[in-house]
Structures are given as structure tokens and as C-alpha cells.
Write an enzyme that holds these catalytic residues in place. Structure first.
Site, PDB file in Angstrom:
ATOM      1  N   HIS A  31     -17.996 -43.041  -7.648  1.00 52.08           N
ATOM      2  CA  HIS A  31     -17.264 -43.952  -8.796  1.00 52.08           C
ATOM      3  C   HIS A  31     -17.438 -45.279  -8.149  1.00 52.08           C
ATOM      4  O   HIS A  31     -16.392 -45.736  -7.862  1.00 52.08           O
ATOM      5  CB  HIS A  31     -15.882 -43.383  -8.965  1.00 52.08           C
ATOM      6  CG  HIS A  31     -15.218 -44.219 -10.022  1.00 52.08           C
ATOM      7  ND1 HIS A  31     -15.951 -45.029 -11.094  1.00 52.08           N
ATOM      8  CD2 HIS A  31     -13.983 -43.967 -10.687  1.00 52.08           C
ATOM      9  CE1 HIS A  31     -15.059 -45.313 -11.969  1.00 52.08           C
ATOM     10  NE2 HIS A  31     -14.006 -44.904 -11.911  1.00 52.08           N
ATOM     11  N   ARG A  52     -21.641 -43.175 -17.749  1.00 52.73           N
ATOM     12  CA  ARG A  52     -20.416 -42.185 -17.182  1.00 52.73           C
ATOM     13  C   ARG A  52     -20.716 -40.923 -17.644  1.00 52.73           C
ATOM     14  O   ARG A  52     -20.790 -40.458 -18.892  1.00 52.73           O
ATOM     15  CB  ARG A  52     -18.899 -42.444 -17.540  1.00 52.73           C
ATOM     16  CG  ARG A  52     -18.178 -41.442 -17.305  1.00 52.73           C
ATOM     17  CD  ARG A  52     -16.492 -41.963 -17.552  1.00 52.73           C
ATOM     18  NE  ARG A  52     -16.023 -42.739 -16.510  1.00 52.73           N
ATOM     19  CZ  ARG A  52     -14.768 -42.952 -16.363  1.00 52.73           C
ATOM     20  NH1 ARG A  52     -13.892 -42.391 -17.131  1.00 52.73           N
ATOM     21  NH2 ARG A  52     -14.651 -43.835 -15.403  1.00 52.73           N
ATOM     22  N   ARG A  63     -10.370 -54.042 -12.391  1.00 56.86           N
ATOM     23  CA  ARG A  63     -11.731 -53.334 -12.944  1.00 56.86           C
ATOM     24  C   ARG A  63     -12.609 -54.155 -13.813  1.00 56.86           C
ATOM     25  O   ARG A  63     -13.697 -54.226 -13.818  1.00 56.86           O
ATOM     26  CB  ARG A  63     -11.469 -52.181 -13.824  1.00 56.86           C
ATOM     27  CG  ARG A  63     -10.603 -50.886 -13.200  1.00 56.86           C
ATOM     28  CD  ARG A  63     -11.314 -50.459 -11.881  1.00 56.86           C
ATOM     29  NE  ARG A  63     -12.591 -50.022 -12.331  1.00 56.86           N
ATOM     30  CZ  ARG A  63     -13.117 -48.850 -13.011  1.00 56.86           C
ATOM     31  NH1 ARG A  63     -12.269 -48.138 -13.180  1.00 56.86           N
ATOM     32  NH2 ARG A  63     -14.340 -48.516 -13.378  1.00 56.86           N
ATOM     33  N   GLN A  79     -15.210 -48.731  -9.212  1.00 58.14           N
ATOM     34  CA  GLN A  79     -13.686 -48.402  -9.028  1.00 58.14           C
ATOM     35  C   GLN A  79     -13.597 -48.843  -7.700  1.00 58.14           C
ATOM     36  O   GLN A  79     -12.375 -49.721  -7.385  1.00 58.14           O
ATOM     37  CB  GLN A  79     -13.296 -46.989  -9.052  1.00 58.14           C
ATOM     38  CG  GLN A  79     -11.884 -46.681  -8.858  1.00 58.14           C
ATOM     39  CD  GLN A  79     -10.836 -47.465  -9.642  1.00 58.14           C
ATOM     40  OE1 GLN A  79     -10.994 -47.121 -10.874  1.00 58.14           O
ATOM     41  NE2 GLN A  79      -9.877 -47.989  -9.287  1.00 58.14           N
ATOM     42  N   ASP A 103      -5.715 -39.776  -5.693  1.00 59.35           N
ATOM     43  CA  ASP A 103      -6.371 -39.539  -7.026  1.00 59.35           C
ATOM     44  C   ASP A 103      -5.751 -38.198  -7.558  1.00 59.35           C
ATOM     45  O   ASP A 103      -5.115 -37.418  -7.012  1.00 59.35           O
ATOM     46  CB  ASP A 103      -7.852 -39.445  -6.773  1.00 59.35           C
ATOM     47  CG  ASP A 103      -8.725 -39.514  -8.051  1.00 59.35           C
ATOM     48  OD1 ASP A 103      -8.228 -39.429  -9.090  1.00 59.35           O
ATOM     49  OD2 ASP A 103     -10.070 -38.820  -8.000  1.00 59.35           O
ATOM     50  N   CYS A 161      -6.554 -45.053  -8.618  1.00 60.62           N
ATOM     51  CA  CYS A 161      -7.584 -45.410  -9.656  1.00 60.62           C
ATOM     52  C   CYS A 161      -7.019 -45.204 -10.876  1.00 60.62           C
ATOM     53  O   CYS A 161      -7.528 -45.846 -12.029  1.00 60.62           O
ATOM     54  CB  CYS A 161      -9.010 -44.650  -9.210  1.00 60.62           C
ATOM     55  SG  CYS A 161      -8.954 -42.775  -9.342  1.00 60.62           S
TER      56      CYS A 161
HETATM   57  N1   CP Z   1     -10.341 -45.396 -13.025  1.00 57.91           N
HETATM   58  C1   CP Z   1     -10.977 -44.994 -14.178  1.00 57.91           C
HETATM   59  O1   CP Z   1     -12.070 -44.834 -13.988  1.00 57.91           O
HETATM   60  O2   CP Z   1     -10.236 -44.877 -15.383  1.00 57.91           O
HETATM   61  P1   CP Z   1     -10.696 -44.473 -16.670  1.00 57.91           P
HETATM   62  O3   CP Z   1     -11.332 -43.048 -16.663  1.00 57.91           O
HETATM   63  O4   CP Z   1      -9.881 -44.736 -17.687  1.00 57.91           O
HETATM   64  O5   CP Z   1     -12.157 -45.306 -16.980  1.00 57.91           O
HETATM   65  N1  NVA Z   2     -11.577 -38.018  -9.783  1.00 49.30           N
HETATM   66  C1  NVA Z   2     -11.386 -38.377 -11.157  1.00 49.30           C
HETATM   67  C2  NVA Z   2     -11.472 -40.160 -11.224  1.00 49.30           C
HETATM   68  C3  NVA Z   2     -11.027 -40.539 -12.561  1.00 49.30           C
HETATM   69  C4  NVA Z   2     -11.071 -42.031 -12.424  1.00 49.30           C
HETATM   70  C5  NVA Z   2     -12.063 -37.771 -11.964  1.00 49.30           C
HETATM   71  O1  NVA Z   2     -13.570 -37.828 -11.789  1.00 49.30           O
HETATM   72  O2  NVA Z   2     -11.722 -37.320 -13.128  1.00 49.30           O
END
Ligand code: CP
Ligand code: NVA
Length: 333
Positions: A135, A108, A317, A138, A231, A272
Site C-alpha cells: 500500500h 486497488r 493522503r 499510504q 492496522d 492508516c
Molecule cells: N487507508 C486507506 O487506504 O483507506 P481507504 O481504504 O478508505 O482508502
Molecule cells: N490492511 C488493510 C489496510 C486498509 C487501508 C486492508 O488491506 O484492509
């Protein structure tokens, strides 16, 4: 067409066919049923995986950690500090080191290119746990949740409100195109997804009978939607100063009772997470003090309503990430 999934990386849904995505969703459903029945299933016993996080996470990190443990694996976590990656050692070299020690790598962080270099040089499956661009894990959780609520994905009217150019907007649009859904991005024009990606998704949509629509009109986007999705308005890694501009642009696209009424009582609300729906967080309170808004992308009323399925998504998830790990690390999947 289904290629063997063993040994493959999971970097973007663009690399997976409709059938392969369906296979991962079916597998996730089976793993969920086993888990709920209390059946211990450790087909990956003896394997080691490493989780690389350059950004914060609750769900993704815990799903890989708990999911890896469930499947019998040992899991190492490397956070934004404490390793040599990217500072004293290039991503390419890091990939070649980790590939000698681990059976799979989760990443990540920021650039999609980073996860691609890890996959190219490590020689083991690499899983994208979120980049600025995509992502994909997700989306599997979201789609499993939709199947649980509606029984299918094909023909579902899916409306995404908010910053449609971000990782979530991009990945949901790709996933919807692959799975034959009617995707609508509901946002001011400057926050619509990248034109080349829209074009690519429309090409995919021709094969699956999906549709990809873009609108600035809230009523048009909400009417007859089965799923209302949103989101955060400012994603991880974006500078603090964009908050004001983003709030000004996106406040008219907030998911509130009126939007849910337009969609109808059988529609569901998805996010999400994490979400800014009240003042119970440091950032939520800070935004309230600066802009006098008690909620941003979704009101507390909708978030806590019976139409909201956000915690089903969060649980899924775990099951979907387990499916990705099992499919790519298991034998002959
Ligand atoms: N939705 C999601 O990816 O959550 P986190 O940032 O907590 O991993
Ligand atoms: N768009 C958001 C998604 C978080 C799961 C971000 O990148 O922060």
C-alpha cells in the site's frame, strides 16, 4: 540517485530510491502549503485519469478524485462491478484499452501482479492504491505526517503492532528501510513479515543506517518508540472465519494506554484507517456481540487521545497522492 519521475509507475516503494521518496514528500509538502493558502494550481489541466477499485475505499478513492480535480484533471471511477475488467476482458487487454484513453491509471484490488500487468501494457503511469501485498501511497502520507511531527524520518523509532505480514506491514518496513528509520514489527511469530522481504529490507537498511527488528514482546516493541502504528487485524479480502483466530493471536498486541505509556508522552499513535476502536460500525458491533470486545486493534481512549495523529495522516493522503500524480504526469519532474 534521482531518475526522472515523469512517466513512471508507482507500484511499490522498492522501485523508488531514498532520494526519490524524499522528493515526493517534499513535493507533497509544497502542494499542501499551496492548498492551505487557497492557491489554485492546475498543472495537469486537460488530462484524464481512471480509478479502478476492486475493493472498498474512502480515503484512497477520495484522495485520487479530489486530488485529480485539484490538479485540473478529469477523473473516471470504475468500481468492482460495471466494467468488463477481469470478467469478459483480461487485465492485459483492459490495460491496452485504458492506456489509449487515459493519461494515468489507479488500481486497488487483490493481486500485486494485476497492477504490474496494468503498468506493463497500458503505456501510461499506473499507481498502486492498495493490493494484498503493498500500500505504497499510504506510506507517503504516514511519512509526511511523521516529518510534520518530528521534523525528520532518519533515526525515528517506528513500531508496528499487529498483522505484520499484510500490505501495511510490508510497505512500512520497506519505507522505513529506505528512509533510515528503526523499524520494529511487534507481533506473534506467525504474523511476522515474509523472510525474503525482511532480508531485502535489511540489505537496504545497510545503505541507509536503518534497522529492521522483529519481536513478540510488547514491552520491548513499545519502549522508546517515537511512533506506535497499528492496522486492522483482518484485511479486506480475507475470509470472515479468520476473525476468531486473529483476535486470539493479536489481542495481547492491542494499542492501549499501557502501550502508549511504555512509549512515553512524546510518542504518537498512527493508523492508516479505517480502525475498529468502538462499536459505532456494523462490523464493530458484530464483533462486540460475538467476542464481547468494545475495541480491537486500538482502544477508544488512545484513538481519541492527543497523541493520536490519525486524521492528519488521512488528510495527508490527499497531498501525497497529488504529489505522486503530479510527479509522474507532469513535465520533467
Ligand atoms: N487507508 C486507506 O487506504 O483507506 P481507504 O481504504 O478508505 O482508502
Ligand atoms: N490492511 C488493510 C489496510 C486498509 C487501508 C486492508 O488491506 O484492509
Amino acid at each position: 540517485m534521482i531518475e526522472k519521475l515523469t512517466g513512471r509507475s508507482f507500484l511499490t516503494l522498492l522501485n523508488y530510491t531514498t532520494e526519490e521518496i524524499q522528493k515526493l514528500l517534499n513535493l507533497a509538502g509544497e502542494l499542501k502549503a499551496k492548498k492551505h493558502a487557497g492557491i489554485v494550481f492546475e498543472p495537469l489541466k486537460g488530462k484524464n485519469i481512471v480509478l479502478l477499485f476492486e475493493k472498498d475505499s474512502t480515503r484512497t478513492r477520495c484522495a485520487f478524485q479530489a486530488g485529480g480535480n485539484d490538479l485540473g484533471m478529469n477523473v473516471t471511477y470504475l468500481g468492482p462491478t460495471g466494467s468488463q475488467m477481469g470478467k469478459k476482458e483480461s487485465i492485459k487487454d483492459t490495460a491496452r484499452v485504458l492506456g489509449r484513453m487515459y493519461d494515468g491509471i489507479e488500481y486497488r484490488g487483490y493481486k500485486q501482479e494485476t497492477v504490474e500487468i496494468l503498468a506493463e501494457y497500458s503505456n501510461v503511469p499506473v499507481w498502486n492504491g492498495l493490493t494484498d501485498l503493498y500500500h505504497p501511497t499510504q506510506i507517503l502520507a504516514d511519512f509526511l505526517t511523521i516529518i510534520e511531527k518530528f521534523g525528520n524520518l532518519k533515526g525515528i523509532n517506528f513500531s508496528y503492532f499487529g498483522d505484520a505480514r499484510n500490505n501495511m506491514g510490508n510497505s512500512l518496513m520497506i519505507g522505513a528501510a529506505k528512509m533510515g528509520m528503526n523499524f520494529t514489527a511487534v507481533a506473534p511469530k506467525e504474523l511476522w513479515p515474509n523472510e525474503d522481504l525482511v532480508k531485502k529490507c535489511r540489505e537496504i537498511a545497510k545503505e541507509t543506517n536503518a534497522s529492521i527488528n522483529l519481536t513478540e514482546n510488547v514491552e520491548e516493541g513499545a519502549k522508546s518508540a517515537d511512533v506506535i502504528y497499528t492496522d486492522v487485524w483482518v484485511s479486506m479480502g480475507e475470509p470472515e472465519h479468520v476473525w476468531k483466530e486473529r483476535i486470539d493471536k493479536l489481542y495481547p498486541y492491542q494499542i492501549n494506554k499501557k502501550v502508549m505509556e511504555l512509549a512515553g508522552k512524546d510518542s504518537i499513535f498512527m493508523h492508516c484507517l479505517p480502525a475498529f476502536h468502538n462499536r459505532d460500525t456494523i462490523i464493530g458491533e458484530d464483533i462486540y456481540n460475538k467476542f464481547n470486545l468494545p475495541a480491537l486493534e486500538v482502544t477508544e481512549e488512545v484513538f481519541e487521545s492527543s497523541q493520536s495523529v490519525v486524521f492528519d495522516e488521512a488528510e495527508n493522503r490527499l497531498h501525497t497522492i497529488k504529489a505522486v500524480m503530479y510527479a509522474t504526469l507532469g513535465d520533467d519532474k
